[in-house]
Design a protein around this motif. Structure first.
Motif, PDB file in Angstrom:
ATOM      1  N   LEU A 144      46.389 -24.145  21.149  1.00 19.85           N
ATOM      2  CA  LEU A 144      45.898 -24.562  19.837  1.00 19.85           C
ATOM      3  C   LEU A 144      44.452 -25.040  19.913  1.00 19.85           C
ATOM      4  N   HIS A 148      41.336 -23.730  17.512  1.00 20.62           N
ATOM      5  CA  HIS A 148      40.398 -24.586  16.782  1.00 20.62           C
ATOM      6  C   HIS A 148      38.956 -24.315  17.236  1.00 20.62           C
ATOM      7  N   MET A 151      37.580 -21.227  15.514  1.00 21.41           N
ATOM      8  CA  MET A 151      37.130 -21.483  14.145  1.00 21.41           C
ATOM      9  C   MET A 151      35.823 -22.248  14.128  1.00 21.41           C
ATOM     10  N   ALA A 152      35.679 -23.205  15.036  1.00 23.21           N
ATOM     11  CA  ALA A 152      34.439 -23.972  15.105  1.00 23.21           C
ATOM     12  C   ALA A 152      33.257 -23.092  15.495  1.00 23.21           C
ATOM     13  N   ASP A 186      43.115 -22.349   5.896  1.00 18.76           N
ATOM     14  CA  ASP A 186      43.351 -23.034   7.169  1.00 18.76           C
ATOM     15  C   ASP A 186      44.766 -22.851   7.728  1.00 18.76           C
ATOM     16  N   ILE A 188      45.499 -22.133  10.715  1.00 17.63           N
ATOM     17  CA  ILE A 188      45.546 -22.747  12.047  1.00 17.63           C
ATOM     18  C   ILE A 188      45.815 -24.240  11.920  1.00 17.63           C
ATOM     19  N   GLY A 189      45.219 -24.886  10.933  1.00 15.03           N
ATOM     20  CA  GLY A 189      45.520 -26.285  10.681  1.00 15.03           C
ATOM     21  C   GLY A 189      46.976 -26.484  10.306  1.00 15.03           C
ATOM     22  N   ASP A 192      49.060 -26.182  13.394  1.00 15.13           N
ATOM     23  CA  ASP A 192      48.971 -27.404  14.183  1.00 15.13           C
ATOM     24  C   ASP A 192      49.901 -28.479  13.624  1.00 15.13           C
TER      25      ASP A 192
END
Length: 224
Positions: A144, A148, A151-152, A186, A188-189, A192
């Motif tokens: 994970l 992140h 994406m950053a 989001d 991915i958020g 998470d």
């Protein structure tokens, strides 16, 4: 359209994949894992059959590069495929066909491989590798962290809408299998958040499966 990381925990031997895509339900088509054998992310213009075929070849003793080449040759249209895989020993193989979409990249790191297409830049994949290698803790956390980091670093050229996290260990079924099949924003958020909710219950579900007499109660109707 898709970016993924395939990772292995050198301490436990667990194998896992984290993946995200602009398409719906990426977890239904692209991540393929088999305990004690390997993990395959098959993406770009996805052919789901590549995952099981490569895992079968690995289980039969083929090296990763040979297993990958045989599956691509067998099915044709390899120029449209992108595949990243690890076997149970941490050996890797990567492929990006000439028709891989947009900006694409695939790299191998320490106990991990990452690949993506329609990326905002090739540096997204390097960021994933770095995050996986530098993050301590459980395999799921490291996978994970890589997502992140992707994406950053800019992620895909467009929005992503689905994500998945899958991990296998010593059991014949996945010990983690979490999916966000569609999110407007989001995924991915959201994935998470699912992991944070599932993490404290993970071992309980394994216990319930292996020894029902020791199964913890969750206080739901009929659960005594």
């Amino acid at each position: 359209m898709t970016f993924s990381i395939v990772g292995r925990c050198a301490e436990t031997g667990q194998l896992g994949i984290a993946i995200s895509s602009s398409s719906i339900a990426v977890g239904a088509r692209c991540p393929w894992l088999r305990a004690g054998v390997g993990a395959v992310a098959s993406q770009n213009v996805t052919l789901p059959a590549l995952g099981p075929q490569i895992l079968d070849a690995l289980e039969a003793g083929q090296e990763p590069a040979v297993a990958l080449d045989q599956a691509l040759t067998r099915n044709g249209y390899s120029q449209y495929r992108q595949v990243a895989l690890l076997d149970s020993q941490g050996r890797s193989a990567l492929f990006s066909g000439s028709e891989a979409l947009g900006t694409h990249n695939a790299l191998a790191g320490e106990q991990c491989v990452a690949a993506g297409n329609l990326l905002s830049s090739p540096a997204v994949i390097a960021a994933m590798i770095s995050a996986f290698e530098q993050t301590p803790g459980a395999l799921a956390e490291r996978l994970l962290a890589a997502m992140h980091a992707a994406m950053a670093a800019g992620g895909e050229a467009g929005p992503v809408h689905s994500a998945a996290l899958k991990v296998v260990g010593d059991l014949v079924w996945p010990i983690i299998d979490l999916r966000v099949d569609w999110a407007e924003h989001d995924p991915i958020g959201e994935l998470d958040k699912l992991w944070q909710a599932y993490r404290p219950q993970q071992q309980d579900y394994i216990t319930r499966a292996l020894d029902p007499t020791a199964a913890p109660s969750y206080g739901v109707p009929g659960d005594e």
